[in-house]
Design an enzyme around this catalytic site. Structure first.
Site, PDB file in Angstrom:
ATOM      1  N   GLY A   1       0.823  -1.207   0.000  1.00 57.42           N
ATOM      2  CA  GLY A   1       0.000   0.000   0.000  1.00 57.42           C
ATOM      3  C   GLY A   1       0.855   1.255   0.000  1.00 57.42           C
ATOM      4  CG  PHE A   2       4.307   1.193  -0.352  1.00 58.88           C
ATOM      5  CD1 PHE A   2       5.188   0.625   0.558  1.00 58.88           C
ATOM      6  CD2 PHE A   2       4.005   0.499  -1.508  1.00 58.88           C
ATOM      7  CE1 PHE A   2       5.770  -0.611   0.307  1.00 58.88           C
ATOM      8  CE2 PHE A   2       4.577  -0.730  -1.767  1.00 58.88           C
ATOM      9  CZ  PHE A   2       5.457  -1.290  -0.864  1.00 58.88           C
TER      10      PHE A   2
ATOM     11  N   GLY B   1       1.645  -7.040   3.882  1.00 57.02           N
ATOM     12  CA  GLY B   1       2.958  -7.640   3.676  1.00 57.02           C
ATOM     13  C   GLY B   1       3.933  -7.300   4.782  1.00 57.02           C
TER      14      GLY B   1
ATOM     15  CB  THR C   1       8.288  -9.297   9.489  1.00 56.74           C
ATOM     16  OG1 THR C   1       8.162  -9.270  10.902  1.00 56.74           O
ATOM     17  CG2 THR C   1       7.870 -10.656   8.970  1.00 56.74           C
TER      18      THR C   1
ATOM     19  N   GLY D   1       6.969   1.506  15.723  1.00 56.12           N
ATOM     20  CA  GLY D   1       6.691   1.064  14.360  1.00 56.12           C
ATOM     21  C   GLY D   1       7.892   1.243  13.444  1.00 56.12           C
TER      22      GLY D   1
ATOM     23  N   GLY E   1       7.538   0.913   9.840  1.00 58.43           N
ATOM     24  CA  GLY E   1       7.088   0.997   8.453  1.00 58.43           C
ATOM     25  C   GLY E   1       7.700   2.141   7.667  1.00 58.43           C
ATOM     26  CD  GLU E   2       4.901   6.090   7.782  1.00 57.79           C
ATOM     27  OE1 GLU E   2       4.435   6.918   7.012  1.00 57.79           O
ATOM     28  OE2 GLU E   2       4.519   5.962   8.964  1.00 57.79           O
TER      29      GLU E   2
END
Lengths: 733, 330
Positions: A249-250, A477, A630, A697, A699-700
């Site tokens: 998605g990003f 993902g 992950t 987190g 993710g970024e």
């Protein structure tokens, strides 16, 4: 009080456990949004506007309708009515979900080049697409503003909101700058970008009376459910969104874009299940991307390197039909201990599709300019760029003196420098070579704030020893389900294999959207709380010293369940209000963030200016790592995306027309495998004491600082400062 | 994509007859470009004649040291062929610089000749394009021109030919054999592609009913040849500039030179001016620069591709330098 359960297995948290959905994905058993078969399924295709602003004066569907297999062609003449989206409210975050404010197919107005103006529904995908190309639209174009750089002088100050201020200051930075013994100042630009998730946006929609089932490639199941109920004027309870697998998605799948709404509309109009799989071009035309930016960074320092002034201003765009301001200058409030700070974000409005979140919105762009400027200052001072950073490493949050919840950047730099071999670098530009290649090494700080939002969870323990965790979060993902299984396993003292996680369905307890690097922490907090409740219940059933399953068996109880949060309308509202209050309180108390040190080595061909990244090391402070495999994958993926941002990615929006001219992977250059070197990712694994399990987190933060590190390495290799991304070879000739 | 009829040709004669009285027919080889363009509605054939099963897949040595390459030889097979790798390294390298492994496994040599430009405005049905829609104008001029030409362009079209393989063929004096129901003829590769002038939609000397059946290469002037491709990422990108070069030296002097450029012109660009300067000149960087300057003297640029003139100059010099600096030049 809870007691310690006997541990029946090794702790799972921190282990590099394989993702639980890995087998389903690699064998093809996992069904994505466009892969759900329904009897009578029809296929949709979109027709896009080819002007940026104006009105449709005529639309001829005769030829399209004549293609064999076409069921209907929907236009603003015959499309079902759509309710308008609601005003944004902090008490209902789903009000943020609307991609644009346009009433799709309910108006003759065109607001951006690419806006859907018709939908063809047909028996087959090929018929739908063939017919879509035959819809003839006549426009009365109107004057439009689409040229970002031309519009820059008209930028207005960006307003702040709950999570983000448009500007901030400490002292008088401009005055301090004017008198600083050492000064650097630069204008930086970054181009528009697109997410390019491997799975294009897709929707399958099925109506049954007023009940609606939607399979959608979404990062925000709950927002989508509320939004569709609102737009189609049906009770939210009757809307079910299913999205257990999303192919990346990003940020591009966080908002609700026209494709999703038009699929639901087409299903409503035809009375049939309808599937829309966007073409890659369709994604570019109907889903927002990252705004371009222009930035000014000015630094003033004493000769010992201590910063006296830090000025960071930016201009970005939002669409006239929507979009979100981005925190471009945010890091400049938190990263360096400057005596005087001024940050200010400005906006222009354009007749383009709304901009939208893309991995580390704002920060990915801002860390490029800030970190490149810091490197310039280091050279101006004749100081090692890491030493300069360490001399300005703050004890407290520079802009307002708040405490950092965790701050281990010194340690990250020490670890990264050692693994990378920074000591072998000779600082003079152009001084390192490998054969004909010019070699450069660069470094930059990564930084991204940490958030947490409301999540509801239920955990059920069964007498057979299995555990079921239920939460409607989304998995694109990242490994979310795997991480939550690990967390629940340790919290209950059971083997991770006995935990099953249900997610990706709006019938499950409420989860926040996957975005802002906050899903894992948000859900983890509630999983931990639910497990704790469960253990209290268990304690009432039997003495300590037994496995949970044994306790249940002896008590003759088939299963025990504990919940956190309520999914009733009132429960959600009070939960949201409570959470918002906590968020604001936490925000006043602490500055929470992920950070890290990015190290890279580049090679530049002295003849052609071709730049290739040859080595990467990153050391992150992301609190406690839940899954060593992950989490590292996510951080590494961020770095790969950053390499694309630094060297090759650019969405070409024609400034004459507002039309995207490279809407595909052939001409929008994401990195290919050959562009990516081995990436060494290290992390400190120091828990953040204010976060659930100490996790932050991941993710970024991986993408932040990447472009800065590369620009700095290119300077080290060539002596050239490239302040405009992407760093393509023509800029080095 | 619009509906079309599909014919599978078992032999050359059937293929030729299938298109002889069909004005809007296309031959389908590997389909790596045609099918893309059909999906984009740029190519809109009524009939697609599948020639992928024709027996044109041989690579044979010719008397005199040349090679005959069947039009349906797959790119990957040609690149890996021992004759090509040893005698024409420039050709093998050029192919391997192009596309991706999967595409090279499908793409045919004949189809590669007829690849169409990657001009962003040619691909976009909403933009004016004289090549796609004669006399509609050229939206590229004044637009994004990073992958556009600086040599041989016209005010009607500035698009480039995207092939790597053809650049090597141009340097190797290749000839193209074409066949129709009217007979067989041979066209030098350098005369096969047309400059746009005022008719950019006419891209080659091939008549609509003609089929490319083979490429023939004469014996190489030297086995010392090289292909250098400069692009925006390490793989899977079209050339900003590419150089195919073969150089023979003796006593420190250039005795034979073949040079062609890609990414800079509407056709694979044989650099005859540069070759003229090189022949008999000392094999030095100075001569290479003079040769590059001579070739690029006529170059004209747009805002977005001015850099290509300097990039081409540097890449020519670097490639020739590489060919003389491996110790084998005397």
């Amino acid at each position: 009080m809870t007691r310690t359960l006997p541990r029946t297995s090794e702790p799972a948290v921190g282990k590099p456990i394989d993702r639980v959905d890995g087998t389903a994905k690699t064998t093809g058993a996992a069904r994505f949004a466009a892969e759900h078969p329904y009897p009578g399924l029809a296929h949709a295709a979109l027709v896009h506007a080819t002007i940026s602003r104006g009105r449709i004066t005529a639309i001829d569907t005769t030829e399209a309708a004549a293609i064999p297999g076409v069921v209907t062609v929907l236009t603003h003449h015959n499309a079902p009515a759509l309710k308008p989206p609601r005003k944004v409210s902090p008490l209902d975050l789903s009000t943020m979900a609307s991609g644009t404010s346009v009433a799709y197919l309910n108006t003759d107005e065109v607001h951006w080049d690419g806006q859907p103006v018709a939908v063809v529904v047909a028996e087959t995908l090929t018929a739908a697409r063939e017919a879509a190309a035959l819809v003839k639209v006549v426009y009365a174009p109107m004057r439009s503003t689409v040229d970002f750089l031309a519009e820059e002088p008209n930028a207005r100050p960006q307003k702040g909101n709950l999570l983000m201020s448009g500007s901030a200051k400490k002292g008088d930075a401009e005055a301090a700058l004017a008198t600083a013994p050492v000064r650097v100042e630069g204008r930086f630009t970054t181009p528009p970008h697109h997410h390019n998730a491997i799975e294009p946006h897709a929707t399958t929609a099925v109506w049954d009376g007023d009940r609606l089932t939607v399979h959608d490639a979404t990062q925000s199941i709950d927002w989508l459910r509320s939004h569709l109920a609102l737009r189609f004027d049906v009770p939210a309870e009757g809307v079910r969104v299913i999205a257990p697998f999303v192919g990346g998605g990003f940020g591009g799948k966080a908002m609700i874009w026209p494709g999703t709404i038009l699929t639901v509309m087409a299903a409503r109009a035809t009375g049939r299940p309808v599937r829309l799989l966007l073409t890659r071009e369709g994604v570019y035309r109907t889903v927002g991307g990252r705004t371009p930016s222009t930035q000014r960074v000015a630094l003033g320092a004493r000769t010992d390197g201590r910063l006296t002034a830090l000025v960071h201003t930016s201009v970005t765009y939002t669409g006239r039909v929507g979009g979100s301001p981005e925190q471009v200058t945010s890091q400049s409030k938190h990263v360096y201990d400057a005596e005087n700070i001024l940050v200010r974000q400005n906006l222009v409005e354009l007749d383009l599709i709304s901009n939208t979140s893309m991995r580390a919105p704002g920060d990915a762009m801002g860390t490029f300019a800030l970190e490149a400027a810091i490197d310039e200052l280091a050279y101006e001072l004749g100081m090692d760029p890491i030493e300069l950073r360490m001399r300005n490493e703050p004890e407290r949050n520079p802009i307002d003196g708040r405490r950092f919840a965790n701050r281990n950047l010194r340690e990250a730099y020490r670890l990264g420098a050692e693994r990378f071999g920074w000591a072998d670098r000779t600082p003079e530009p152009g001084s390192m070579r490998d054969g004909r290649w010019l070699v450069g090494m660069g470094v930059a700080t990564a930084f991204h704030p940490a958030w947490q939002f409301l999540a509801n969870v239920t955990v059920r323990l069964s007498v057979d020893g299995t555990v079921l965790v239920r939460c409607g979060f989304q998995e694109m993902g990242m490994g979310g389900a795997t991480a939550q299984a690990q967390i629940a396993a340790d919290a209950l003292g059971v083997p991770v294999e006995s935990v099953r996680v249900e997610y990706g369905d709006s019938t499950l307890p409420l989860s926040p959207a996957a975005g802002g690097s906050m899903q894992t922490a948000s859900v983890a907090s509630s999983v931990l709380a639910a497990c704790q409740k469960l253990r209290r219940k268990l304690a009432k059933l039997g003495p300590p010293g037994e496995t949970p399953a044994a306790v249940l068996a002896r008590a003759g109880v088939p299963s025990l369940e504990a919940s956190v949060g309520s999914d009733s309308r009132l429960g959600r509202l009070t939960g949201q209000a409570r959470f918002l209050a906590k968020l604001l309180r936490d925000q006043r108390r602490w500055m929470r963030a992920a950070s890290g040190a990015q190290f890279c080595e580049v090679r530049v061909d002295p003849d052609t200016g071709e730049t290739r990244v040859s080595r990467w090391t990153a050391a992150f402070d992301v609190g406690r790592v839940i899954n060593a495999k992950t989490a590292v994958s996510q951080l590494r993926g961020g770095i790969v995306m950053g390499i694309g941002m630094a060297l090759s990615e650019e969405t070409l929006v024609d400034p004459r027309t507002g039309r995207i001219m490279n809407p595909g992977l052939g001409e929008y250059h994401v990195p290919v495998h050959a562009d990516i070197p081995p990436i060494d990712v290290a992390y400190l694994d120091e828990p953040d004491p204010t976060m659930p399990l100490g996790l932050i987190g991941v993710g970024e933060v991986g993408i932040t600082g990447v472009a800065g590190a590369i620009a700095n390495a290119v300077h080290h290799a060539t002596g050239r400062r490239i302040r405009d991304l992407p760093i393509t070879l023509d800029k080095l000739l | 994509m619009r509906t079309f009829s599909y014919v599978r040709a078992p032999d050359v004669e059937t293929a030729l007859r299938a298109v002889a009285d069909e004005p809007n027919a296309k031959f389908l080889g590997g389909g790596t470009n045609l099918v893309d363009l059909m999906r984009e509605n740029v190519e809109r054939p009524d009939v697609v004649v599948d020639i992928s099963r024709l027996p044109l897949t041989g690579v044979e040595e010719l008397p005199g040291g040349g090679v005959r390459i069947g039009a349906l030889v797959r790119n990957s097979a040609l690149a890996a062929h021992p004759l090509i790798r040893t005698r024409y390294p420039v050709l093998s390298q050029a192919i391997l610089c192009g596309a991706s492994a999967q595409l090279r496994n499908m793409a045919t040599v004949g189809g590669n000749l007829l690849q169409r430009t990657r001009c962003l405005y040619f691909y976009d049905g909403a933009s004016a394009c004289n090549k796609r829609e004669p006399a509609s104008g050229c939206a590229a001029i004044g637009g994004f021109t990073r992958n556009h030409g600086v040599l041989g362009v016209s005010e009607h079209c500035i698009a480039t030919h995207p092939s790597d393989l053809c650049v090597a063929l141009a340097a190797l004096d290749a000839e193209v054999e074409v066949e129709s129901t009217r007979g067989t003829r041979r066209i030098p590769l350098t005369g096969f592609h047309r400059l746009p002038g005022s008719t950019p939609h006419v891209e080659s000397a091939l008549e609509p009913d003609e089929l490319v059946t083979a490429i023939e290469l004469p014996a190489p002037i030297t086995e010392r040849s090289r292909y250098r491709k400069v692009r925006d990422r390490a793989s899977y990108a079209f050339a900003l500039v590419s150089v195919a070069a073969a150089l023979e030296t003796g006593g420190g002097t250039v005795t034979a030179a073949r040079l062609a450029l890609g990414g800079v012109a509407p056709k694979p660009w044989r650099a005859v001016e540069a070759e003229r300067v090189l022949l008999g000149a000392p094999a030095t960087e100075e001569s290479f620069r003079a040769a590059a300057d001579a070739e690029l003297a006529a170059a004209t640029a747009q805002d977005g591709n001015t850099f290509k003139i300097e990039l081409a100059r540097r890449t020519i010099v670097a490639t020739l330098r590489d060919l003389t600096s491996d110790g084998s030049a005397t």
